[in-house]
Design an enzyme around this catalytic site. Structure first.
Site, PDB file in Angstrom:
ATOM      1  N   SER A  48      38.516  25.406-100.382  1.00  0.00           N
ATOM      2  CA  SER A  48      39.154  24.799 -99.216  1.00  0.00           C
ATOM      3  C   SER A  48      38.101  24.456 -98.167  1.00  0.00           C
ATOM      4  O   SER A  48      37.110  25.151 -98.009  1.00  0.00           O
ATOM      5  CB  SER A  48      40.240  25.705 -98.644  1.00  0.00           C
ATOM      6  OG  SER A  48      39.760  26.986 -98.420  1.00  0.00           O
ATOM      7  N   GLU A  52      41.344  39.544 -96.203  1.00  0.00           N
ATOM      8  CA  GLU A  52      42.015  38.245 -96.221  1.00  0.00           C
ATOM      9  C   GLU A  52      43.525  38.413 -96.300  1.00  0.00           C
ATOM     10  O   GLU A  52      44.276  37.724 -95.623  1.00  0.00           O
ATOM     11  CB  GLU A  52      41.511  37.421 -97.418  1.00  0.00           C
ATOM     12  CG  GLU A  52      42.184  36.078 -97.572  1.00  0.00           C
ATOM     13  CD  GLU A  52      41.791  35.360 -98.869  1.00  0.00           C
ATOM     14  OE1 GLU A  52      42.008  34.157 -98.925  1.00  0.00           O
ATOM     15  OE2 GLU A  52      41.285  36.003 -99.812  1.00  0.00           O
ATOM     16  N   ASN A  58      51.863  35.584-105.405  1.00  0.00           N
ATOM     17  CA  ASN A  58      52.853  36.599-105.048  1.00  0.00           C
ATOM     18  C   ASN A  58      53.305  37.405-106.256  1.00  0.00           C
ATOM     19  O   ASN A  58      53.767  38.539-106.108  1.00  0.00           O
ATOM     20  CB  ASN A  58      54.040  35.943-104.331  1.00  0.00           C
ATOM     21  CG  ASN A  58      53.685  35.584-102.894  1.00  0.00           C
ATOM     22  OD1 ASN A  58      52.510  35.638-102.503  1.00  0.00           O
ATOM     23  ND2 ASN A  58      54.686  35.226-102.111  1.00  0.00           N
ATOM     24  N   GLU A  59      53.168  36.842-107.450  1.00  0.00           N
ATOM     25  CA  GLU A  59      53.466  37.630-108.651  1.00  0.00           C
ATOM     26  C   GLU A  59      52.494  38.811-108.745  1.00  0.00           C
ATOM     27  O   GLU A  59      52.903  39.945-109.018  1.00  0.00           O
ATOM     28  CB  GLU A  59      53.368  36.758-109.909  1.00  0.00           C
ATOM     29  CG  GLU A  59      54.536  35.798-110.099  1.00  0.00           C
ATOM     30  CD  GLU A  59      54.481  34.572-109.197  1.00  0.00           C
ATOM     31  OE1 GLU A  59      53.398  34.281-108.646  1.00  0.00           O
ATOM     32  OE2 GLU A  59      55.525  33.907-109.027  1.00  0.00           O
TER      33      GLU A  59
END
Lengths: 379, 317, 379, 317
Positions: free
Chosen positions: A160, A244, A360-361
């Site tokens: 990013s 993070e 999120n898994e």
């Protein structure tokens, strides 16, 4: 238990608010994921830095104000309430800088941090690789020892900010064939304009080049740009990624401001009853996230180390953020389809939340196994 | 009672699917999104040639009679392949023109819509008209009249770049007063519902294929139960939207049509969210073809009736 | 495609409606999960049977009307729209009878079905055992060969209706030590009042004895009560449970009527806008389920065998039913807490939906593996 | 800023937890549900002896001063152990009596509430009063007055059998006009929120323990990812409800309190649904102790403010 800020923190709040009132651009800057917007946001970082508002939690010697986490939270509340621009320096400030404070050398801090604080150097992150998404330990990009440094080769992706940034940081495999995949990785910083680096911008769903692929072909990095011990990169990076996912990736101020904007939109539209409960839930969620963060910060201030509970945080804010934006788009009705409303870009941004910084898994596996003590091993 | 597509309808779907599969629709969509309509017009001709638009046009205007069920079958395939252009709007315009008191506008305009020679768009005053820059027939509606708009404003970008929305200039030739807007809206919602169902089915298919081959931690991610169950939920949502769409086509009852619209669009959007999550970062890029369906799923939710508007029809039905 | 009923089916509808208008009790019967209510429901079965409305899909010789599945769906629509009582004979009629039609002998059908149709004999199911929930093949209750029959021993549980029923059917392990656990099981019918049977009623969440534990101690069952071949019980039962999850366990008429009642409640309460979307979704879901069932019935009528798609059906109706009842309770506000509203018992009943007849977790595995083709083996 | 319970508060919670763990609360609940209040009264005395009700009573009325945070801490434990009786109502009555213009009723009634010697219930006219059959102090409210009700109607069964609701007879001694209902409602909602949070935490703990030992297909069901993820979601919901409850206790702001009420109750109910699903049939029985928490989670959702009423306060706050 004390849920009030100290007079000194409130004085700090007043000072921040006054400065922001005077400086926040009246019109939103162009998207920071465009060349023009990137430059405008870089200039804004310089403006922040000129009055020591760009890195309030850093020590004063590096341009900060030595703000503790509570004061940082106050700053963030004011910052987003003021509608101030997104932070193009976020990757460096919240991911690399904490690592340098913990694992870097004096020389590295002195060399890297001041230009990070002013936005003169904007940092991109270079964690992921095409075949290593959630399975970060399976990295294959190499760092090969050479005279006085390392030669980096391989491919990074989902980097990013890299389309327009100056430098990047990431992990590279410096010892092939270790027994376990997360051994033998080294944490390095490198120049995105160095010979051997090719940056290929990647368009996000809305087409803006919010990240890039990096092709590295024997890119020379001097020893001074290794962070910590060679081969120890995994451990060093994990302390960064825990950070993070934890307190500093998404400040409560961001969601408090977004929920207030949403409630204002709802009120301006005549308090549509069909959406009331979702607007209420946005307000409640922002408050819950703020208080959850205060509690975590209080534990941190009391000397506790925040562990897997940061996975709760990640799941919560990422799904909250999407729900909030979906409510906003629904309030806009047909207009919500447009790509240029005040909610469009942040909606698209929110969609990435459940994927990045550990899907999120994965977070739910961590919650189940490490917080609830369920058996490991099957997924 | 026989609530099943017949052999011809299935063959029709199959031939459209085969034709569109061979047509490389992603490159057509990307050109269209940039305002380059050449490939899109060529594809439009082939879609029309397969008889799709004629399904919304009465025989006296050179259509095959109005066959909403066959049209829905076709629109599922158009959605499945992310075909760009004012598909729904052309059908809507045809429904509108077919039912004007005066047959003259229909006689003049419908044959070209049925044959694919021209595309149409339609919008109520104040709303956007899809692809106003690409079409020959721009129907501008108010409560009391329908006009042939003389032109269009600039393109307003959508979250789905293939949806190029414009305002229509006011004025222009008056085609009729008291236009049958309710009928037009039925056809618009039905076609949108079918298109959204197709979008959702494509998203599911592509995601299933992806998770079967993408490995993490040494196994295909499709072997993780969390992945399986999310896809199972998408499958349930789509398979219960499907009979609503076909049922609405069979009855053309406003409540049935509104139910199909909201349900198919929500199922498609749910599937889009799942598709995005299970693809991870690659799914979040514009260059990966999945994005063509993801963004359309979002946009169709509010086209021709928001979820709330549709539910209001259902409870009053 | 033809979504209309034939004139003959509509005539059947009119006849059913007229009969129901004349016969459905004005006041609801007491709960069928009480002794008093059980008896009242049994009498209602007899009343239905007297005019051949208890088993409309059976052949006329057994008390039915030879209704095909479409006509059965019409009957169910009328039945629930009329607010007619729950069916105490449901276990026998929808689970055992189809098995007897497919696998039973002439003699068994002649002996068992007529009294089932009149409610004279009410059947309980006896599938589950304490350690075999979703893992049905791991049954351990035994059937041991004896002269002219079998001796059943072991424990069954979650036997619905068994607190007040007459007879039961289930699977028993007749050949221990088979290579695979679903081999060597035999499908038997037995008398709940036979020597050696102890029935211990179990209270549901609301305290009503909706099911029971069965303790079996050398219960003698004659050979005539074995269905199909000994040792083939699994295959025979699976054809029944596929049916159970498929068309006939929850008829669309039930949900259409419930959704209409919900919409009426919402309208009577002044069309609360905050609940409108959920009421709409209940109406839509009932319609979707009806149309999905019509499609499945049409395929079945066209000779297709319904396979794993019944898992879609199970997941949909079970979650739909809970959502509908939660909406109803929410519309009732504080009153929704009460145990005796017109929605309370069916709310409690709905909660069992995602668990029984194969948990929804199992159903989702089936959908993923058998309908979507995802890899098996990990859960 | 220090948003953490202090050592004493944690010790208080710990000692309540230990006391209640030893008290075999399930058998107390079952007796209470049948209208047999003996064990419940004994337990009530011990709860009062631990100082719980005194936390809602000013010092001048023999309480320890009004300490909503400590009270919330206590109510989490009461919820966690499914303690029956008019716990919330006694606290609500104390809040109400503390703030009447005339101190006489407080002087007369509050010491016994603080000491546990008497229980109280309270209801607005038309609403149910919990456990009207078990208490000595029945406060009956209208907009303009609060009265000591002379008696109660029959018990109306709740989905939670331990909640025995009655109407209060009208009339009785007038205690005050213009009662501070808003204050009472704050305390009622706060206590209910804390109790619901405790209920949810107990449901999660019990379900985690169950899925670790229950095996199917040869492994503990807690090793299935679908099971893990549902429990993870319950954990997220509860852990974000917790700071809302404590924060509301710290501010007593009506919007904070309403937010805590709706969120804690929704988290508890979500956890109840998960607990029921993961226990399977055994969880669906009244005789298995899980049911004591399952049914309470449902009932608390609407007690002292439905989700809609609470959200209305939040958006207007």
């Amino acid at each position: 238990m004390d849920l009030t800020n100290s007079p000194a923190d409130e004085a700090f709040r007043a000072e921040a608010r006054a400065w922001l009132d005077a400086h926040v651009p009246a019109e939103p800057l162009p998207s920071l994921e465009t060349e023009e917007g990137f430059a405008a946001h870089r200039a804004w970082e310089a403006e922040l830095a000129a009055d020591r508002w760009s890195v309030v939690s850093w020590p004063e010697e590096f341009g900060g104000r030595g703000a503790d986490v509570f004061r940082w939270l106050v700053f963030e509340e004011e910052y987003y309430a003021a509608g101030a621009p997104g932070r193009v320096g976020q990757n460096g400030i919240s991911l690399l800088a904490p690592t340098l404070f913990e694992h870097g050398t004096e020389e590295q801090r002195a060399r890297v941090l001041p230009s990070m604080a002013t936005g003169e150097t904007v940092w991109a992150q270079a964690w992921s690789e095409p075949e290593a998404g959630s399975d970060l330990a399976s990295l294959t990009s190499r760092a090969v020892r050479t005279d006085g440094g390392w030669l980096l080769s391989g491919q990074k992706t989902w980097s990013s900010r890299a389309a327009f940034a100056d430098r990047a940081f990431g992990l590279f495999r410096s010892e092939p064939g270790t027994p376990r995949p997360h051994q033998g990785l080294t944490y390095l910083m490198f120049d995105l304009h160095a010979p051997g680096v090719t940056v290929r911008p990647i368009g996000r769903l809305d087409g803006k080049p919010a990240f890039a692929e990096l092709f590295l072909d024997e890119v020379l990095v001097p020893d001074e740009d290794v962070i910590g011990e060679p081969g120890q990169g995994w451990r060093i990076a994990m302390s960064t990624t825990a950070e993070e996912r934890g307190l500093t990736l998404r400040s409560p101020g961001r969601f408090l401001a977004a929920a207030d904007r949403l409630a204002a939109l709802w009120r301006e539209g005549g308090e549509d009853p069909f959406t009331r409960d979702r607007v209420a839930d946005a307000l409640i969620g922002a408050r819950a996230y703020q208080l959850f963060t205060y509690a975590a910060a209080s534990r941190s201030a009391a000397g506790e180390r925040l562990g897997p509970e940061s996975s709760l945080n990640k799941v919560f804010w990422s799904e909250y953020d999407i729900a909030l934006h979906e409510t906003a788009l629904d309030l806009l009705g047909e207009e919500g389809e447009s790509a240029d409303t005040g909610w469009s870009e942040s909606y698209v941004f929110s969609l990435a939340g459940p994927v990045y910084a550990g899907t999120n898994e994965i977070q739910r596996d961590i919650i189940a196994e490490r917080l609830l003590g369920l058996p490991r091993g099957r997924r | 009672m026989r609530f099943l597509l017949d052999t011809e309808q299935r063959a029709f779907a199959g031939s459209l699917d085969a034709m569109l599969t061979a047509a490389d629709t992603p490159s057509v969509v990307r050109d269209w999104s940039r305002g380059d309509h050449a490939k899109g017009r060529a594809l439009w001709s082939r879609v029309a040639g397969a008889g799709v638009f004629a399904l919304a046009v009465p025989e006296e205007y050179e259509g095959v009679g109005r066959l909403p069920l066959d049209l829905a079958v076709a629109f599922v395939e158009l959605g499945r392949h992310a075909v760009p252009g004012p598909l729904v709007e052309t059908v809507t315009a045809a429904a509108l023109l077919s039912e004007l008191g005066d047959p003259a506008p229909a006689k003049r305009l419908l044959p070209a819509l049925a044959s694919g020679e021209s595309m149409a768009t339609v919008a109520r005053r104040g709303s956007y008209a899809l692809d106003g820059d690409a079409v020959a027939v721009r129907l501008s509606l108010t409560d009391g009249e329908v006009r042939l708009s003389p032109g269009h404003g600039p393109v307003r970008a959508s979250l789905d770049p293939a949806r190029r929305r414009t305002h229509l200039h006011p004025g222009g030739e008056l085609l009729a007063t008291a236009p049958p807007f309710a009928t037009a809206l039925l056809w618009a919602r039905l076609a949108t519902a079918a298109q959204a169902l197709g979008v959702g089915l494509a998203l599911l298919d592509r995601t299933v294929a992806y998770v079967r081959q993408r490995t993490q931690f040494g196994v295909p991610i499709g072997s993780f139960q969390a992945v399986k169950h999310r896809l199972a939920d998408a499958k349930v949502a789509l398979e219960f939207a499907r009979p609503l769409v076909l049922g609405a086509a069979a009855t053309l009852d406003p409540a049935d049509v509104a139910a199909a619209k909201v349900t198919a669009c929500e199922a498609a959007y749910t599937t889009a969210r799942t598709a995005l999550q299970l693809h991870g970062a690659i799914g979040y890029t514009a260059e990966y073809d999945l994005s063509l369906w993801l963004t359309k799923a979002r946009a169709l939710r509010t086209a021709w009736g928001t979820p709330g508007e549709c539910r209001a029809v259902v409870v009053s039905g």
